[in-house]
Design a protein around this motif. Sequence first.
Motif, short mmCIF file in Angstrom:
data_model
loop_
_atom_site.label_atom_id
_atom_site.label_comp_id
_atom_site.label_asym_id
_atom_site.label_seq_id
_atom_site.Cartn_x
_atom_site.Cartn_y
_atom_site.Cartn_z
N GLY A 86 -45.50 2.23 -8.29
CA GLY A 86 -45.15 2.92 -6.79
C GLY A 86 -46.34 3.39 -6.12
O GLY A 86 -47.78 3.55 -6.77
N HIS A 87 -46.57 3.33 -4.93
CA HIS A 87 -47.78 3.50 -3.89
C HIS A 87 -47.14 4.07 -2.87
O HIS A 87 -46.37 4.08 -2.28
CB HIS A 87 -48.19 2.20 -3.40
N CYS A 127 -53.46 7.31 -3.42
CA CYS A 127 -51.97 7.14 -3.96
C CYS A 127 -51.92 8.03 -4.87
O CYS A 127 -52.48 8.36 -6.03
CB CYS A 127 -52.11 5.78 -4.36
N PHE A 164 -49.26 8.51 -7.13
CA PHE A 164 -48.67 7.99 -8.44
C PHE A 164 -49.64 8.17 -9.57
O PHE A 164 -50.78 7.96 -9.39
CB PHE A 164 -48.35 6.51 -8.28
N HIS A 214 -53.21 6.30 -10.63
CA HIS A 214 -53.47 5.43 -9.49
C HIS A 214 -54.61 5.98 -8.62
O HIS A 214 -55.51 5.02 -7.98
CB HIS A 214 -52.32 5.24 -8.56
N MET A 223 -57.08 3.80 -6.13
CA MET A 223 -56.42 3.50 -5.05
C MET A 223 -57.01 4.72 -4.18
O MET A 223 -56.13 5.81 -4.15
CB MET A 223 -54.71 3.54 -5.11
CO CO Z 1 -50.27 3.46 -6.39
#
Ligand code: CO
Length: 150
Positions: free
Chosen positions: A66-67, A133, A135, A138, A142
């Motif tokens: 997921g992002h 992000c 998640f 991440h 990210m």
């Molecule tokens: Co992500």
Amino acid sequence: MNPLHCTIILACLTLPAAAMAADCAARIESYDAMQYSTRSIAIPASCTSFRVTLAHTGKLPKTAMGHNIVITSAADAAAVGHDAIAAGVGNGYLEPGDTRVIAHSALIGGGETSQFDVPVAKLKPGANYVFFCSFPGHNASMKGTLQVTQ
Ligand code: CO
């Protein structure tokens, strides 16, 4: 009047809103890896609102890869990211009502997009903001910087 000239005039008459909004928007792509397509967002100070589009061009579901995009001050990022993990996937990995979050997208999986608007009036020109992000795991890769530019 030649045909080319007419085409240009028609485009100018029918697309003023789109042309005006061009500088007040950004598209960021992600896929089945922990990476965004950009490491920085510059918001012109003349924008009252800034539209961000996050696209996930991969195939994995949001429960696996997921992002999202979460915008906070640079100072708040680590704590918001920490609390997001406890919030869980059901909350899109964000603590509900977290006032440290300036703006955020939905948590998305492969093939999905999410749009949201950044309230530019809440941002101080020259101050350091970040996007990341939330998640779990991440935000090490990210992440990026966000600033309002004159
Ligand atoms: Co992500």
